[in-house]
Design a protein around this motif. Structure first.
Motif, PDB file in Angstrom:
ATOM      1  N   SER A 489     -48.777 -31.010 -28.946  1.00 48.74           N
ATOM      2  CA  SER A 489     -47.892 -30.793 -30.067  1.00 48.74           C
ATOM      3  C   SER A 489     -47.537 -29.299 -30.185  1.00 48.74           C
ATOM      4  O   SER A 489     -46.383 -28.928 -30.395  1.00 48.74           O
ATOM      5  CB  SER A 489     -48.585 -31.339 -31.315  1.00 48.74           C
ATOM      6  N   ALA A 490     -48.554 -28.437 -29.993  1.00 50.46           N
ATOM      7  CA  ALA A 490     -48.296 -26.989 -30.066  1.00 50.46           C
ATOM      8  C   ALA A 490     -47.332 -26.585 -28.956  1.00 50.46           C
ATOM      9  O   ALA A 490     -46.415 -25.776 -29.167  1.00 50.46           O
ATOM     10  CB  ALA A 490     -49.610 -26.225 -29.939  1.00 50.46           C
ATOM     11  N   LEU A 491     -47.522 -27.163 -27.784  1.00 47.21           N
ATOM     12  CA  LEU A 491     -46.667 -26.806 -26.656  1.00 47.21           C
ATOM     13  C   LEU A 491     -45.217 -27.245 -26.894  1.00 47.21           C
ATOM     14  O   LEU A 491     -44.270 -26.475 -26.714  1.00 47.21           O
ATOM     15  CB  LEU A 491     -47.199 -27.458 -25.377  1.00 47.21           C
ATOM     16  N   TYR A 492     -45.048 -28.520 -27.329  1.00 56.19           N
ATOM     17  CA  TYR A 492     -43.688 -29.014 -27.574  1.00 56.19           C
ATOM     18  C   TYR A 492     -43.007 -28.189 -28.671  1.00 56.19           C
ATOM     19  O   TYR A 492     -41.806 -27.939 -28.613  1.00 56.19           O
ATOM     20  CB  TYR A 492     -43.703 -30.503 -27.957  1.00 56.19           C
ATOM     21  N   ALA A 493     -43.807 -27.777 -29.646  1.00 58.50           N
ATOM     22  CA  ALA A 493     -43.233 -26.965 -30.727  1.00 58.50           C
ATOM     23  C   ALA A 493     -42.728 -25.641 -30.156  1.00 58.50           C
ATOM     24  O   ALA A 493     -41.653 -25.149 -30.523  1.00 58.50           O
ATOM     25  CB  ALA A 493     -44.280 -26.710 -31.810  1.00 58.50           C
ATOM     26  N   ARG A 494     -43.523 -25.068 -29.220  1.00 56.88           N
ATOM     27  CA  ARG A 494     -43.097 -23.792 -28.623  1.00 56.88           C
ATOM     28  C   ARG A 494     -41.821 -23.980 -27.801  1.00 56.88           C
ATOM     29  O   ARG A 494     -40.951 -23.120 -27.769  1.00 56.88           O
ATOM     30  CB  ARG A 494     -44.221 -23.210 -27.750  1.00 56.88           C
ATOM     31  N   VAL A 495     -41.729 -25.135 -27.137  1.00 59.03           N
ATOM     32  CA  VAL A 495     -40.518 -25.415 -26.355  1.00 59.03           C
ATOM     33  C   VAL A 495     -39.312 -25.465 -27.297  1.00 59.03           C
ATOM     34  O   VAL A 495     -38.266 -24.866 -27.043  1.00 59.03           O
ATOM     35  CB  VAL A 495     -40.661 -26.749 -25.580  1.00 59.03           C
ATOM     36  N   LEU A 552     -44.975 -35.291 -30.221  1.00 57.21           N
ATOM     37  CA  LEU A 552     -43.566 -34.889 -30.272  1.00 57.21           C
ATOM     38  C   LEU A 552     -43.060 -34.861 -31.711  1.00 57.21           C
ATOM     39  O   LEU A 552     -42.369 -33.928 -32.138  1.00 57.21           O
ATOM     40  CB  LEU A 552     -42.714 -35.851 -29.432  1.00 57.21           C
ATOM     41  N   LEU A 553     -43.445 -35.908 -32.469  1.00 57.97           N
ATOM     42  CA  LEU A 553     -42.996 -35.968 -33.863  1.00 57.97           C
ATOM     43  C   LEU A 553     -43.541 -34.784 -34.656  1.00 57.97           C
ATOM     44  O   LEU A 553     -42.843 -34.165 -35.457  1.00 57.97           O
ATOM     45  CB  LEU A 553     -43.451 -37.288 -34.495  1.00 57.97           C
ATOM     46  N   ARG A 554     -44.820 -34.468 -34.396  1.00 56.65           N
ATOM     47  CA  ARG A 554     -45.423 -33.353 -35.149  1.00 56.65           C
ATOM     48  C   ARG A 554     -44.822 -32.022 -34.734  1.00 56.65           C
ATOM     49  O   ARG A 554     -44.654 -31.117 -35.547  1.00 56.65           O
ATOM     50  CB  ARG A 554     -46.929 -33.334 -34.934  1.00 56.65           C
ATOM     51  N   GLY A 558     -39.851 -31.906 -38.664  1.00 59.60           N
ATOM     52  CA  GLY A 558     -38.638 -31.939 -39.479  1.00 59.60           C
ATOM     53  C   GLY A 558     -37.369 -31.588 -38.718  1.00 59.60           C
ATOM     54  O   GLY A 558     -36.263 -31.848 -39.178  1.00 59.60           O
ATOM     55  N   ARG A 559     -37.524 -30.966 -37.528  1.00 61.65           N
ATOM     56  CA  ARG A 559     -36.324 -30.612 -36.744  1.00 61.65           C
ATOM     57  C   ARG A 559     -35.809 -31.848 -35.999  1.00 61.65           C
ATOM     58  O   ARG A 559     -36.517 -32.835 -35.857  1.00 61.65           O
ATOM     59  CB  ARG A 559     -36.669 -29.532 -35.708  1.00 61.65           C
ATOM     60  N   PRO A 560     -34.574 -31.791 -35.446  1.00 57.57           N
ATOM     61  CA  PRO A 560     -34.071 -32.933 -34.663  1.00 57.57           C
ATOM     62  C   PRO A 560     -34.947 -33.170 -33.434  1.00 57.57           C
ATOM     63  O   PRO A 560     -35.505 -32.224 -32.877  1.00 57.57           O
ATOM     64  CB  PRO A 560     -32.667 -32.494 -34.225  1.00 57.57           C
ATOM     65  N   LEU A 561     -35.051 -34.425 -33.047  1.00 57.78           N
ATOM     66  CA  LEU A 561     -35.895 -34.745 -31.885  1.00 57.78           C
ATOM     67  C   LEU A 561     -35.151 -35.704 -30.951  1.00 57.78           C
ATOM     68  O   LEU A 561     -34.575 -36.702 -31.392  1.00 57.78           O
ATOM     69  CB  LEU A 561     -37.208 -35.397 -32.365  1.00 57.78           C
ATOM     70  N   THR A 562     -35.154 -35.378 -29.666  1.00 56.65           N
ATOM     71  CA  THR A 562     -34.538 -36.248 -28.657  1.00 56.65           C
ATOM     72  C   THR A 562     -35.605 -36.655 -27.652  1.00 56.65           C
ATOM     73  O   THR A 562     -36.265 -35.782 -27.071  1.00 56.65           O
ATOM     74  CB  THR A 562     -33.413 -35.497 -27.903  1.00 56.65           C
ATOM     75  N   ILE A 563     -35.784 -37.956 -27.473  1.00 48.11           N
ATOM     76  CA  ILE A 563     -36.739 -38.399 -26.446  1.00 48.11           C
ATOM     77  C   ILE A 563     -36.048 -39.428 -25.552  1.00 48.11           C
ATOM     78  O   ILE A 563     -35.050 -40.053 -25.936  1.00 48.11           O
ATOM     79  CB  ILE A 563     -38.033 -39.017 -27.036  1.00 48.11           C
ATOM     80  N   MET A 564     -36.574 -39.569 -24.343  1.00 49.28           N
ATOM     81  CA  MET A 564     -36.066 -40.653 -23.493  1.00 49.28           C
ATOM     82  C   MET A 564     -37.216 -41.238 -22.686  1.00 49.28           C
ATOM     83  O   MET A 564     -38.197 -40.549 -22.369  1.00 49.28           O
ATOM     84  CB  MET A 564     -34.922 -40.182 -22.596  1.00 49.28           C
ATOM     85  N   PRO A 596     -38.460 -35.984 -38.242  1.00 51.20           N
ATOM     86  CA  PRO A 596     -37.279 -35.267 -37.730  1.00 51.20           C
ATOM     87  C   PRO A 596     -36.050 -35.622 -38.542  1.00 51.20           C
ATOM     88  O   PRO A 596     -35.894 -36.780 -38.975  1.00 51.20           O
ATOM     89  CB  PRO A 596     -37.143 -35.799 -36.300  1.00 51.20           C
ATOM     90  N   ASP A 597     -35.169 -34.654 -38.731  1.00 50.62           N
ATOM     91  CA  ASP A 597     -33.990 -34.969 -39.544  1.00 50.62           C
ATOM     92  C   ASP A 597     -32.963 -35.760 -38.734  1.00 50.62           C
ATOM     93  O   ASP A 597     -32.051 -36.369 -39.275  1.00 50.62           O
ATOM     94  CB  ASP A 597     -33.385 -33.716 -40.191  1.00 50.62           C
ATOM     95  N   LYS A 598     -33.105 -35.749 -37.408  1.00 48.63           N
ATOM     96  CA  LYS A 598     -32.212 -36.550 -36.589  1.00 48.63           C
ATOM     97  C   LYS A 598     -33.013 -36.992 -35.360  1.00 48.63           C
ATOM     98  O   LYS A 598     -33.730 -36.174 -34.771  1.00 48.63           O
ATOM     99  CB  LYS A 598     -31.009 -35.694 -36.165  1.00 48.63           C
TER     100      LYS A 598
END
Ligand code: PEP
Ligand code: MG
Length: 747
Positions: A489-495, A552-554, A558-564, A596-598
């Protein structure tokens, strides 16, 4: 071993040592050595042939053949019995040489008078240096003891050659490690750099191959093997949680370290006059030779283990560690047999280039090198034995060529190439902030592929609009244990922080196939690329997928999130994966975490089946991303890792382009956004064709964004589409020729 021969062999080595200790020029030394061997072996002839180049052997010293033939007589590899010894890298021992197949009469040497022949390859750690030959008039087969003694001598000659004992005035050999050498390997990562060699594991140098005190040497050898055994046992106990594969290697180490026959052979060598180090190296040389010719992959791996173990033993004996204190040069080009991603990451981005003897395009080290955009050449056979720390080196990652100690002409041409690339980079930099818009006003969105935090700085510099594919498995691959949710989660946030609001499409874990996690039980599957991989693992064993979705959600906080989701082959798989995500969202909501807002949830289209999924699927996914690497391999039934078949089918083959065009059509009809993120998106001509058939979002490695944008801005994509269709209608197999010709006219 016959007592007589033990002492003979030892005596011979003793005399050899005295000769080598004398302060004389290389040729004189060689002359003395052949005389000494002929004397000791009671043969009329002893000759040393050394390689002039990789195909030619030259008679460099002889006792018994005509002296005028020295430096005159040359043989091709495989020619005559000497050439046969060199080519087969094995002993040729015959009582009647003239009757032997392949015998070649060389009048200048007068050798027809000699009946028996024994040729011994002179080689060091798998590198062929020449052939040692004894011949005698009497018709006799050399005994195993005699052959053994000659092998020991050949080994010492090889060792001394490495130390430069035969160079100098009237030299038989030009000095080793001083000539320019070119290596032709395989492209791992494009780019051209000039730098200096930095050896990952500098060779152990054995300076004392001969000993006159077998007792002391035996004790040194036994003590060292004992130290080695303890350290292997230690590794096994310390690493209780290793993968089955690592355990297999450690078990093999232990087996060798405790092997009586290995020990016995080395002890015999020491009793016969070799130093402990030389005895280890003699065994290692044998293992290397067998390794190079072993057809069986398992056997090759085990010989590889033995090679590693011998290195460890040599380091214990000589006290020469990995870290020799050699300073890293200004522009270091790392040279290694192979390297793991962890070790590579330790060196960090200061490396200018990487050249490996082994490795594969899909290896994790290659993935890291690609992420750093460091030129990488793999399969550069023999470079670790040839290169010395600090040697000048040119790495041409575009061609898969390495020039070691290049001469001035090569260096000048290479510098011109680098300068040209730099000029191109400047051109790309000048259009960095402009859109990839063609002459007709069609705009193509260019995104980049990533997988490591180290990739993110390329986002603003490359001109990419976002990250079209974030391969999350790389984080899993470069670790020794499963990452924890908080870490991820920390890593994805940094990305996301580094992306500064730009879209990042996180692809959930795609493991299996060639991506095997070191800490997960390996699956023995007959065809892993079509096996239990990617979303199939995620749905069958959802623990890791759930953890990742939560992370990923964490991270989004609150920011937009795109996953596939990777490798979706049918609608149901997408629905099931999406349901997991919905559950994760619900859970986060209950826990009171911000959502996430979107949210965008897409699928990767990597199997032809998905192109024929029901319309409902196309309407349900928020977007599709075509994984062209996998899609192409399944479309043509051609393994993407198999060089032999991979190149057979052009991406610009009309069948494949028509198939892609149909996918684009379906997406248009259902209003589904579609992008393409395989390697082909980063190749300008391919990218142009993909855009022309309607793929208006491409994701590629960062370094490709500039060249692709540059090309798109020069052309009219509508016209390109017509060229593609015309070529197809004319019955062409690939549109490459038509497009290239059309491009040439664009100016
Ligand atoms: C692909 O298959 O095209 C893709 C982008 O995924 P990967 O290369 O990671 O399999
Ligand atoms: Mg794929």
């Amino acid at each position: 071993m016959a007592e007589r021969f033990e002492t003979e062999s030892r005596k011979l080595l003793g005399r050899l040592r005295d000769t080598l200790a004398e302060d004389s020029a290389g040729q004189a030394r060689l002359d003395r050595i052949v005389k000494l061997i002929a004397d000791s072996m009671r043969t009329e002839v002893c000759s040393i042939y050394l390689f002039r180049d990789s195909e030619t052997l030259e008679l460099c010293a002889t006792e018994g053949l005509q002296a005028e033939a020295v430096h005159q007589t040359r043989l091709r590899l495989g020619e005559g019995l000497v050439g046969r010894t060199a080519k087969s890298r094995s002993v040729v021992n015959t009582a009647n040489a003239p009757a032997e197949k392949g015998f070649r009469y060389m009048p200048e040497t007068g050798e027809e008078r000699f009946s028996s022949f024994c040729g011994i390859p002179i080689q060091r750690l798998g590198d062929a240096l020449g052939v040692l030959v004894v011949q005698s008039r009497a018709e006799r087969q050399f005994t195993p003891d005699e052959v053994y003694a000659l092998e020991v001598v050949a080994m010492v000659i090889a060792e001394m050659t490495e130390l430069g004992a035969f160079v100098g005035e009237g030299a038989a050999l030009s000095a080793l490690h001083q000539q320019p050498v070119m290596f032709r390997g395989t492209i791992g990562q494009e780019g051209a750099v000039e730098g200096q060699v930095f050896l990952h594991e500098p060779r152990v140098v054995v300076t004392n191959p001969i000993s006159d005190d077998p007792e002391t040497e035996l004790k040194r050898l036994r003590d060292a093997v004992e130290t080695l055994r303890v350290s292997v046992d230690d590794m096994l106990t310390r690493t209780a949680t290793v993968s089955a594969e690592q355990r297999q290697v450690l078990d093999a180490y232990r087996m060798f370290a405790n092997s009586r026959s290995w020990m016995r052979r080395m002890e015999a060598d020491v009793e016969n006059g070799l130093s402990a180090e030389a005895a280890v190296e003699k065994e290692q040389s044998l293992a290397r030779t067998r390794m190079n010719s072993a057809a069986d992959a398992y056997l090759r791996d085990r010989l590889h283990d033995l090679d590693d173990l011998s290195n460890r033993l040599l380091r214990i004996l000589t006290g020469q560690g990995r870290d020799t204190g050699a300073e890293m040069p200004d522009r270091p080009v790392l040279i290694a047999r192979n390297i793991g991603p962890g070790e590579l990451l330790e060196y960090g981005k200061k490396l200018r280039g990487i050249v490996l003897e082994e490795g594969s395009v899909g290896s994790h080290a290659a993935i890291v090198a690609r992420a750093w955009a460091i030129p990488l050449v793999i399969h550069a056979g023999g470079i670790t034995t040839e290169a010395l720390n600090g040697d000048p080196i040119l790495v041409d990652g575009d061609q898969g060529i390495v020039h070691l100690r290049p001469d001035d002409t090569v260096t000048t041409a290479f510098r011109d190439k680098i300068a040209m690339q730099a000029r191109a980079q400047e051109r790309y930099a000048s259009i960095r902030d402009l859109p990839a818009e063609d002459r007709a006003g069609n705009v193509v969105a260019l995104h980049m592929n990533a997988g490591l935090m180290a990739d993110l700085p390329s986002l603003p510099t490359s001109g990419a609009e976002g990250v079209g594919l974030f391969r999350t498995e790389l984080q899993f691959l470069i670790r020794n244990q499963m990452p924890k949710r908080a870490e991820l989660s920390a890593l994805y946030a940094r990305v996301m922080d580094a992306a500064e609001g730009r879209r990042v499409a996180f692809r959930t874990l795609d493991i299996g196939s060639d991506k095997v996690l070191p800490y997960m039980k390996p699956n023995d599957e007959p065809n892993p690329a079509m096996g239990w991989r990617a979303i199939r693992v995620g749905l069958d064993k959802p623990g890791v997928l759930r953890m990742q979705l939560q992370a990923l959600l964490r991270a989004a906080n609150g920011r937009p999130l795109t996953i596939m989701f990777p490798f979706i082959a049918q609608y149901d798989e997408f629905r099931a994966a999406r349901a997991e995500f919905d559950k994760a969202i619900a859970r986060e909501k209950i826990l009171g975490h911000p959502l996430p807002d979107k949210i965008e949830v897409g699928a990767m289209l990597e199997t032809p089946s998905l192109a024929f999924a029901p319309n409902a699927f196309f309407k349900e996914v928020d977007f599709l991303s075509i994984g062209g690497n996998d899609l192409k391999q399944f479309f043509f039934a051609a393994d993407r890792e198999n060089e032999r078949v991979r190149r057979r089918y052009d991406t610009l083959n009309v069948s494949f382009l028509s198939f892609l065009e149909q996918i684009v059509e379906r997406c248009r009809a259902t209003g589904t956004p579609v992008s393409f993120c395989g390697e082909d998106a980063g190749r300008p001509v391919e990218a142009l064709c993909l855009a022309a058939i309607g793929l208006r979002m491409l994701s590629m490695r960062p370094a490709s964004v500039g060249p692709v944008k540059h090309l798109i801005r020069r052309v009219n994509l509508d016209e390109a589409r017509e060229v593609i269709h015309a070529a197809r209608d004319a019955g062409e197999q690939s549109v490459r020729k038509a497009i290239t010709e059309w491009l040439a006219k664009q100016g």
